[in-house]
Enzyme design. Structure first.
Site, short mmCIF file in Angstrom:
data_model
loop_
_atom_site.label_atom_id
_atom_site.label_comp_id
_atom_site.label_asym_id
_atom_site.label_seq_id
_atom_site.Cartn_x
_atom_site.Cartn_y
_atom_site.Cartn_z
N TYR A 242 -0.74 5.47 -6.59
CA TYR A 242 -1.60 6.61 -6.37
C TYR A 242 -2.00 6.41 -4.62
O TYR A 242 -1.82 5.37 -3.98
CB TYR A 242 -3.13 6.57 -7.00
N CYS A 243 -2.42 7.48 -4.27
CA CYS A 243 -2.72 7.77 -2.95
C CYS A 243 -3.97 8.82 -2.86
O CYS A 243 -4.62 9.26 -3.76
CB CYS A 243 -1.77 8.15 -1.99
N THR A 244 -4.15 9.17 -1.56
CA THR A 244 -5.47 10.19 -1.39
C THR A 244 -5.07 11.63 -2.15
O THR A 244 -5.85 12.12 -2.91
CB THR A 244 -5.63 10.40 0.01
N GLY B 216 -1.51 12.72 -2.84
CA GLY B 216 -0.22 12.60 -3.33
C GLY B 216 0.98 12.38 -2.74
O GLY B 216 2.08 12.04 -3.11
N ILE C 23 -6.15 10.94 -5.83
CA ILE C 23 -7.43 10.78 -5.93
C ILE C 23 -8.47 12.00 -6.03
O ILE C 23 -9.34 11.99 -6.89
CB ILE C 23 -8.21 9.67 -4.99
#
Length: 343
Positions: free
Chosen positions: A198-200, A202, A227
């Site tokens: 996951y990241c901020t 995508g 997120i």
């Protein structure tokens, strides 16, 4: 034909305050083949400048990465405009949880070699062979699976103030640094574990998932929308929120709260705190975590040396920093020796 900003950040801030209108903070990205990035860049700037859109946008031959502030009254016009661009039609817009009219104070559309600095040779693997996208509900189910390895694809200063429960959070300054480290650390899990990333919003996972599949990982998943979208779905569907703390964002807000947990500490006194600030000394501008008490005591600076410089007349400060640049050192807060309670 105006292709660049003519107003300073202060002038734009004054106009926003005078207007007193709601603005939406959002982001989106898309991988696509753009033949002439400069021409596309100019097309975007001319259109968005007319709509009073502000933000930071990167355009490259491989696509677009945009973080924007759009006047709420102009959102429909903005949406219609991007939908008329063939590879942006119905693109997922990551709408912020918390909005700030001053999230961005300029419109910057820049042509780059890549929309994310990943350091990868894209010709060496199939960048379209990505991992499986999962929504918040499926993501939560994967986290409950003992055969899942969860990896945060963000940098140390992002994960420090917020991350998912049980996530591996690489101690890195850049996205490109994390890729080989994660590959080495998880090399024994290529066959039988779920690699979940996951990241901020995508975008980093899009390329990383294809890279890890190329490197032999069999079960690769990524949180769709990152997120930002996860928080939206959790609230809308009343799901369990497995994220702890704040989500770091790259605008003037610096973060948005996802849960009430405070998992970080003031870098100057060690008190529980997750508020990022930049050192008030413009020649330093170090990004670090500072509580209200330390902000008052240190005059919003990271060190006594910066306090002394910041107390000088403006012209003297300007002369001291002439010809010097901050570069990316401003993000290496956990490495700065002036901070007592480092990462």
């Amino acid at each position: 034909m105006q292709l660049y900003n003519k107003l300073s950040a202060k002038e734009r801030e004054a106009l926003i305050e005078e207007a007193g209108e709601d603005r939406l903070t959002l982001s989106f990205y898309a991988y696509a083949k753009i033949g002439n990035p400069q021409l596309f860049r100019n097309h975007l700037f001319l259109a968005w400048d007319q709509m009073d859109v502000l933000g930071r946008i990167y355009v490259a031959h491989e696509g677009i990465n945009a973080q924007l502030s759009v006047p709420a009254k102009n959102f429909d016009v903005f949406k219609k405009f991007i939908d008329e661009i063939y590879f942006l039609e119905n693109v997922r817009l990551n709408i912020a949880i918390e909005h700030d009219a001053k999230a961005f104070l300029k419109l910057k559309v820049k042509v780059r070699k890549k929309i994310v600095a990943d350091g990868l040779n894209d010709a060496s693997f199939d960048v379209t062979n990505r991992g499986i996208h999962v929504d918040a509900e499926k993501f939560n189910a994967l986290l409950d699976d003992p055969d899942t390895v969860l990896v945060d694809m963000r940098n140390h200063y992002e994960s420090e103030i917020g991350h998912f429960k049980g996530a591996i959070t690489p101690d890195v300054d850049t996205f490109r640094d994390s890729l080989p480290i994660i590959e080495e650390d998880l090399k024994d899990y290529k066959e039988d574990k779920n690699l979940v990333m996951y990241c901020t919003g995508g975008i980093r996972c899009e390329k990383a998932s294809a890279y890890y599949k190329h490197k032999g990982f069999k079960k690769v998943f990524q949180l769709e929308g990152g997120i930002i979208e996860y928080a939206r779905q959790v609230e809308k569907q009343n799901l369990e929120n497995k994220f702890l703390g704040k989500n770091f964002v790259f605008d003037h807000r610096r973060s948005e709260r996802i849960s009430e947990d405070v998992i970080a500490h003031c870098h100057q006194c060690g008190k529980a705190c997750d508020t990022h600030v930049n050192c008030a000394n413009e020649a330093c501008h170090l990004l670090f975590i500072q509580c209200e008490e330390c902000a008052m005591e240190m005059n919003n600076c990271c060190s006594e040396e910066c306090m002394k410089i910041n107390s000088l007349p403006f012209e003297e400060q300007k002369a001291l920093r002439k010809g010097k640049g901050n570069s990316n050192k401003i993000f290496k807060k956990g490495r700065s020796e002036v901070l007592k309670y480092k990462v």
